[in-house]
Design a protein around this motif. Structure first.
Motif, PDB file in Angstrom:
ATOM      1  N   GLY A   1      40.436  30.630  32.082  1.00 25.53           N
ATOM      2  CA  GLY A   1      39.016  30.535  31.757  1.00 25.53           C
ATOM      3  C   GLY A   1      38.444  31.903  31.446  1.00 25.53           C
ATOM      4  N   ILE A   2      37.894  32.065  30.238  1.00 26.36           N
ATOM      5  CA  ILE A   2      37.328  33.354  29.816  1.00 26.36           C
ATOM      6  C   ILE A   2      36.040  33.085  29.050  1.00 26.36           C
ATOM      7  CG2 ILE A   2      37.645  35.358  28.313  1.00 26.36           C
ATOM      8  CD1 ILE A   2      40.596  35.203  28.902  1.00 26.36           C
ATOM      9  N   ASN A   3      35.011  33.886  29.341  1.00 26.88           N
ATOM     10  CA  ASN A   3      33.740  33.738  28.635  1.00 26.88           C
ATOM     11  C   ASN A   3      33.501  34.829  27.605  1.00 26.88           C
ATOM     12  OD1 ASN A   3      33.131  31.498  30.192  1.00 26.88           O
ATOM     13  ND2 ASN A   3      32.238  32.755  31.802  1.00 26.88           N
ATOM     14  N   LYS A   4      34.404  35.778  27.491  1.00 20.83           N
ATOM     15  CA  LYS A   4      34.237  36.894  26.542  1.00 20.83           C
ATOM     16  C   LYS A   4      34.306  36.382  25.104  1.00 20.83           C
ATOM     17  CE  LYS A   4      34.584  40.284  29.634  1.00 20.83           C
ATOM     18  NZ  LYS A   4      33.551  41.225  29.935  1.00 20.83           N
ATOM     19  N   THR A   5      33.656  37.121  24.208  1.00 21.54           N
ATOM     20  CA  THR A   5      33.699  36.728  22.805  1.00 21.54           C
ATOM     21  C   THR A   5      34.273  37.810  21.900  1.00 21.54           C
ATOM     22  OG1 THR A   5      31.431  37.475  22.528  1.00 21.54           O
ATOM     23  CG2 THR A   5      31.751  35.130  22.965  1.00 21.54           C
ATOM     24  N   ASN A   6      34.456  39.025  22.399  1.00 22.18           N
ATOM     25  CA  ASN A   6      35.040  40.045  21.521  1.00 22.18           C
ATOM     26  C   ASN A   6      36.536  40.193  21.810  1.00 22.18           C
ATOM     27  OD1 ASN A   6      34.821  41.354  23.967  1.00 22.18           O
ATOM     28  ND2 ASN A   6      34.334  43.314  23.070  1.00 22.18           N
ATOM     29  N   ILE A   7      37.278  40.623  20.829  1.00 23.84           N
ATOM     30  CA  ILE A   7      38.736  40.643  20.893  1.00 23.84           C
ATOM     31  C   ILE A   7      39.259  41.551  21.995  1.00 23.84           C
ATOM     32  CG2 ILE A   7      38.917  42.388  19.067  1.00 23.84           C
ATOM     33  CD1 ILE A   7      41.375  39.545  19.489  1.00 23.84           C
ATOM     34  N   GLU A   8      38.648  42.710  22.178  1.00 25.94           N
ATOM     35  CA  GLU A   8      39.129  43.644  23.203  1.00 25.94           C
ATOM     36  C   GLU A   8      38.919  43.057  24.604  1.00 25.94           C
ATOM     37  OE1 GLU A   8      36.889  44.569  20.861  1.00 25.94           O
ATOM     38  OE2 GLU A   8      38.008  45.928  19.571  1.00 25.94           O
ATOM     39  N   GLY A   9      37.746  42.475  24.835  1.00 27.78           N
ATOM     40  CA  GLY A   9      37.460  41.869  26.133  1.00 27.78           C
ATOM     41  C   GLY A   9      38.356  40.686  26.426  1.00 27.78           C
ATOM     42  N   ILE A  10      38.609  39.877  25.426  1.00 23.82           N
ATOM     43  CA  ILE A  10      39.483  38.714  25.599  1.00 23.82           C
ATOM     44  C   ILE A  10      40.896  39.170  25.919  1.00 23.82           C
ATOM     45  CG2 ILE A  10      40.577  36.806  24.358  1.00 23.82           C
ATOM     46  CD1 ILE A  10      37.824  36.483  22.925  1.00 23.82           C
ATOM     47  N   TRP A  11      41.392  40.152  25.184  1.00 22.07           N
ATOM     48  CA  TRP A  11      42.759  40.642  25.409  1.00 22.07           C
ATOM     49  C   TRP A  11      42.898  41.190  26.831  1.00 22.07           C
ATOM     50  CZ3 TRP A  11      47.132  40.012  22.763  1.00 22.07           C
ATOM     51  CH2 TRP A  11      48.234  40.764  23.155  1.00 22.07           C
ATOM     52  N   ARG A  12      41.896  41.977  27.268  1.00 20.93           N
ATOM     53  CA  ARG A  12      41.925  42.577  28.599  1.00 20.93           C
ATOM     54  C   ARG A  12      41.928  41.486  29.673  1.00 20.93           C
ATOM     55  NH1 ARG A  12      37.176  45.159  28.685  1.00 20.93           N
ATOM     56  NH2 ARG A  12      37.771  46.262  26.831  1.00 20.93           N
ATOM     57  N   ARG A  13      41.048  40.505  29.524  1.00 20.74           N
ATOM     58  CA  ARG A  13      40.941  39.443  30.523  1.00 20.74           C
ATOM     59  C   ARG A  13      42.200  38.566  30.548  1.00 20.74           C
ATOM     60  NH1 ARG A  13      37.664  39.572  34.556  1.00 20.74           N
ATOM     61  NH2 ARG A  13      37.330  37.348  34.488  1.00 20.74           N
ATOM     62  N   VAL A  14      42.716  38.256  29.380  1.00 19.97           N
ATOM     63  CA  VAL A  14      43.910  37.403  29.306  1.00 19.97           C
ATOM     64  C   VAL A  14      45.085  38.085  29.990  1.00 19.97           C
ATOM     65  CG1 VAL A  14      45.686  36.611  27.683  1.00 19.97           C
ATOM     66  CG2 VAL A  14      43.313  36.019  27.301  1.00 19.97           C
ATOM     67  N   THR A  15      45.266  39.366  29.732  1.00 19.78           N
ATOM     68  CA  THR A  15      46.408  40.060  30.332  1.00 19.78           C
ATOM     69  C   THR A  15      46.213  40.299  31.823  1.00 19.78           C
ATOM     70  OG1 THR A  15      45.501  42.158  29.583  1.00 19.78           O
ATOM     71  CG2 THR A  15      47.186  41.143  28.211  1.00 19.78           C
ATOM     72  N   ARG A  16      44.977  40.439  32.294  1.00 21.72           N
ATOM     73  CA  ARG A  16      44.724  40.632  33.726  1.00 21.72           C
ATOM     74  C   ARG A  16      44.847  39.336  34.507  1.00 21.72           C
ATOM     75  NH1 ARG A  16      39.589  44.686  33.758  1.00 21.72           N
ATOM     76  NH2 ARG A  16      40.718  46.526  33.139  1.00 21.72           N
ATOM     77  N   LYS A  17      44.473  38.231  33.879  1.00 25.86           N
ATOM     78  CA  LYS A  17      44.499  36.949  34.592  1.00 25.86           C
ATOM     79  C   LYS A  17      45.917  36.443  34.823  1.00 25.86           C
ATOM     80  CE  LYS A  17      40.020  35.215  34.363  1.00 25.86           C
ATOM     81  NZ  LYS A  17      39.346  34.200  35.121  1.00 25.86           N
ATOM     82  N   ALA A  18      46.857  36.938  34.049  1.00 24.12           N
ATOM     83  CA  ALA A  18      48.227  36.462  34.175  1.00 24.12           C
ATOM     84  C   ALA A  18      48.884  37.068  35.396  1.00 24.12           C
ATOM     85  CB  ALA A  18      49.006  36.844  32.922  1.00 24.12           C
ATOM     86  N   LYS A  19      49.405  36.215  36.238  1.00 23.32           N
ATOM     87  CA  LYS A  19      50.117  36.670  37.437  1.00 23.32           C
ATOM     88  C   LYS A  19      51.613  36.610  37.153  1.00 23.32           C
ATOM     89  CE  LYS A  19      46.366  36.826  39.951  1.00 23.32           C
ATOM     90  NZ  LYS A  19      45.598  38.007  39.789  1.00 23.32           N
ATOM     91  N   GLY A  20      52.291  37.688  37.429  1.00 28.52           N
ATOM     92  CA  GLY A  20      53.734  37.725  37.230  1.00 28.52           C
ATOM     93  C   GLY A  20      54.103  38.267  35.865  1.00 28.52           C
ATOM     94  N   ARG A  21      55.191  38.994  35.836  1.00 27.15           N
ATOM     95  CA  ARG A  21      55.629  39.675  34.614  1.00 27.15           C
ATOM     96  C   ARG A  21      55.988  38.689  33.496  1.00 27.15           C
ATOM     97  NH1 ARG A  21      60.754  43.739  34.408  1.00 27.15           N
ATOM     98  NH2 ARG A  21      60.511  44.319  32.240  1.00 27.15           N
ATOM     99  N   CYS A  22      56.703  37.632  33.845  1.00 26.00           N
ATOM    100  CA  CYS A  22      57.142  36.657  32.836  1.00 26.00           C
ATOM    101  C   CYS A  22      55.943  35.930  32.231  1.00 26.00           C
ATOM    102  CB  CYS A  22      58.117  35.676  33.468  1.00 26.00           C
ATOM    103  SG  CYS A  22      58.791  34.493  32.307  1.00 26.00           S
ATOM    104  N   ARG A  23      55.032  35.460  33.109  1.00 29.62           N
ATOM    105  CA  ARG A  23      53.845  34.738  32.619  1.00 29.62           C
ATOM    106  C   ARG A  23      52.990  35.660  31.756  1.00 29.62           C
ATOM    107  NH1 ARG A  23      50.478  30.542  32.704  1.00 29.62           N
ATOM    108  NH2 ARG A  23      48.276  30.852  33.181  1.00 29.62           N
ATOM    109  N   ARG A  24      52.848  36.924  32.175  1.00 28.53           N
ATOM    110  CA  ARG A  24      52.058  37.884  31.394  1.00 28.53           C
ATOM    111  C   ARG A  24      52.681  38.089  30.011  1.00 28.53           C
ATOM    112  NH1 ARG A  24      51.736  42.147  34.897  1.00 28.53           N
ATOM    113  NH2 ARG A  24      50.085  41.032  35.935  1.00 28.53           N
ATOM    114  N   SER A  25      54.000  38.173  29.953  1.00 32.36           N
ATOM    115  CA  SER A  25      54.678  38.345  28.660  1.00 32.36           C
ATOM    116  C   SER A  25      54.467  37.136  27.762  1.00 32.36           C
ATOM    117  CB  SER A  25      56.181  38.552  28.871  1.00 32.36           C
ATOM    118  OG  SER A  25      56.420  39.745  29.536  1.00 32.36           O
ATOM    119  N   ILE A  26      54.531  35.954  28.357  1.00 39.14           N
ATOM    120  CA  ILE A  26      54.323  34.730  27.580  1.00 39.14           C
ATOM    121  C   ILE A  26      52.889  34.674  27.056  1.00 39.14           C
ATOM    122  CG2 ILE A  26      54.176  32.204  27.738  1.00 39.14           C
ATOM    123  CD1 ILE A  26      56.582  32.412  29.732  1.00 39.14           C
ATOM    124  N   ILE A  27      51.934  35.005  27.922  1.00 40.88           N
ATOM    125  CA  ILE A  27      50.521  34.964  27.515  1.00 40.88           C
ATOM    126  C   ILE A  27      50.244  35.981  26.415  1.00 40.88           C
ATOM    127  CG2 ILE A  27      48.194  35.513  28.337  1.00 40.88           C
ATOM    128  CD1 ILE A  27      48.925  33.953  30.889  1.00 40.88           C
TER     129      ILE A  27
END
Ligand code: ZN
Length: 106
Positions: free
Chosen positions: A69-95
């Motif tokens: 779940g992310i409410n950001k609308t700009n690309i940099e904010g979305i990228w930052r939130r998506v990569t931070r929300k991922a737990k674990g190295r494998c899941r982060r790589s997939i995301i």
């Protein structure tokens, strides 16, 4: 896990250098500045990623699929939130690979 061409386009977008129609118009290559996806707004990087209704729906679908779940609308904010929300190295790589693929296809 990224496809190299996805990574390259993602890198260009993160440096805000994709050839959007507003940039092509400044170079006098393209006269029409309208977004090719929605046709209702000028195409620039902020509109394309992710103010455009089409790209916003694509992002929404991908985030629902990834259960993020992310409410950001700009690309940099979305990228930052998506990569931070991922737990674990494998899941982060997939995301990251999915996010890069989404950016590439838009
Ligand atoms: Zn649009």
């Amino acid at each position: 896990m990224n496809v190299p061409k996805h990574s390259f386009i993602c890198w260009i977008v993160m440096h805000r250098r994709p050839l959007t129609r507003d940039r092509l118009a400044k170079m006098r290559i393209c006269q029409d500045k309208e977004c090719l996806l929605c046709g209702s707004n000028p195409e620039n990087i902020d509109h394309l990623f992710f103010e455009c209704e089409f790209s916003k729906e694509c992002l929404k679908g991908v985030l629902e699929w990834l259960k993020i779940g992310i409410n950001k609308t700009n690309i940099e904010g979305i990228w930052r939130r998506v990569t931070r929300k991922a737990k674990g190295r494998c899941r982060r790589s997939i995301i990251k690979a999915v996010a890069a693929a989404l950016i590439y296809h838009i």
